[in-house]
Enzyme design. Structure first.
Site, mmCIF file in Angstrom:
data_model
loop_
_atom_site.group_PDB
_atom_site.id
_atom_site.type_symbol
_atom_site.label_atom_id
_atom_site.label_comp_id
_atom_site.label_asym_id
_atom_site.label_seq_id
_atom_site.Cartn_x
_atom_site.Cartn_y
_atom_site.Cartn_z
ATOM 1 N N GLY A 15 0.834 -1.187 0.000
ATOM 2 C CA GLY A 15 0.000 0.000 0.000
ATOM 3 C C GLY A 15 0.870 1.238 0.000
ATOM 4 C CB CYS A 128 2.301 7.475 12.791
ATOM 5 S SG CYS A 128 0.501 7.573 12.893
ATOM 6 C CG ASN A 268 0.037 9.762 8.702
ATOM 7 O OD1 ASN A 268 0.276 10.610 7.840
ATOM 8 N ND2 ASN A 268 -0.881 8.827 8.519
#
Length: 294
Positions: A15, A128, A268
């Site tokens: 991804g 994150c 993030n």
């Protein structure tokens, strides 16, 4: 050709996080990506193959079958799948670096306990928000142990993919546990905001620590030094506010993405991927003590 000092790595998941991770691996003089594994053919795997990387839709099974020459595996998939990934990889001897909030493995923040990472086998990068806030919270805790800590993460909805949204409960739980672990605070609270605003806001974490009689003159250099250590591998990291009022210490950190793959507001992704690369390079350094990172 890669230097003999490089170590082989693999990425599970293609991804947006996985693709940015691949860019960072390609730029690292100490890491060589030898496999990108997914569960189905998607745009990410296609793009990885177009750059000449070996890819597979066989997931963890295919990765384990090709594990020879792979020393580090980055799990950039989702928290639900991570336990199975570790089950398959544990016998192989490879280091598994978890970028999902599965709460498995040893919670690791490179500037806090990263020195232990090269000898580990299963590392959790928490989240994150954890990577952004814990270096500062840990610095504050060196001055006074907090009796309460709070993290409020705000990120652009555009930078939160499907896996991130599905794992929000795990994100909160894993980050709270890590905040407690790294500060000693008996109570930790984590809140998350995904903003649909246009233009997208930067990734921002505001942290609060309640401590007895905090000394601003002591806390400021501790926080500044902690931030500087993070900026060594995540240059978009910046403390934008720091305030001490009575027993409350509040700091805000923003992370700007600096890579070519992701937009600036996706800090993030920047902070956790930068941490992942740092851990892997520490592993490479440990395998080549005569100067792999000198």
């Amino acid at each position: 050709m890669p230097s003999h000092r490089t170590i082989g790595v693999a990425v599970l998941g293609a991804g947006l996080i996985g693709l940015d991770l691949l860019d960072r691996i390609r730029r690292s003089p100490w890491l060589e990506c030898r496999l990108v594994a997914g569960h189905r053919q998607n745009l990410g795997l296609t793009r990885a193959a177009e750059t000449g990387l070996l890819t597979t839709t066989g997931g963890i099974t295919a990765l384990v079958e090709s594990i020879d020459g792979i020393d580090v595996v980055f799990d950039a998939s989702n928290a639900d799948a991570h336990a199975e990934h570790w089950h398959h990889l544990e016998p192989t001897g490879a280091l598994l670096v978890d970028l999902t909030p599965s709460n498995l493995g040893t919670a690791t923040v490179p500037t806090v306990n990263g020195a232990d990472a090269p000898s580990g086998r299963h590392i959790s990068l928490i989240s994150c928000g954890g990577q952004a806030a814990i270096p500062l919270l840990h610095a504050i805790a060196q001055h006074r142990t907090p009796h309460y800590v709070e993290l409020v993460s705000t990120g652009a909805g555009r930078s939160a993919g499907r896996a991130t949204r599905l794992n929000l409960d795990e994100y909160i739980d894993t980050t709270q546990r890590a905040a407690h672990h790294f500060t000693g605070a008996p109570t930790a609270k984590v809140l998350v905001n995904l903003s649909p605003a246009t233009p997208p806001p930067p990734f921002r974490v505001t942290l609060t620590a309640l401590v007895d009689a905090p000394d601003p003159a002591t806390i400021l250099p501790l926080v500044q030094a902690a931030a500087q250590r993070v900026r060594a591998f995540a240059p978009g990291y910046a403390v934008t506010a720091l305030e001490t009022v009575h027993d409350r210490v509040t700091a805000t950190v923003e992370v700007t993405a600096t890579g070519d793959r992701i937009p600036a507001h996706a800090g993030n992704l920047e902070i956790i991927n930068a941490a992942a690369i740092q851990v892997a390079e520490l592993r490479a350094d440990a395998h080549h003590p005569e100067g792999a990172r000198s």
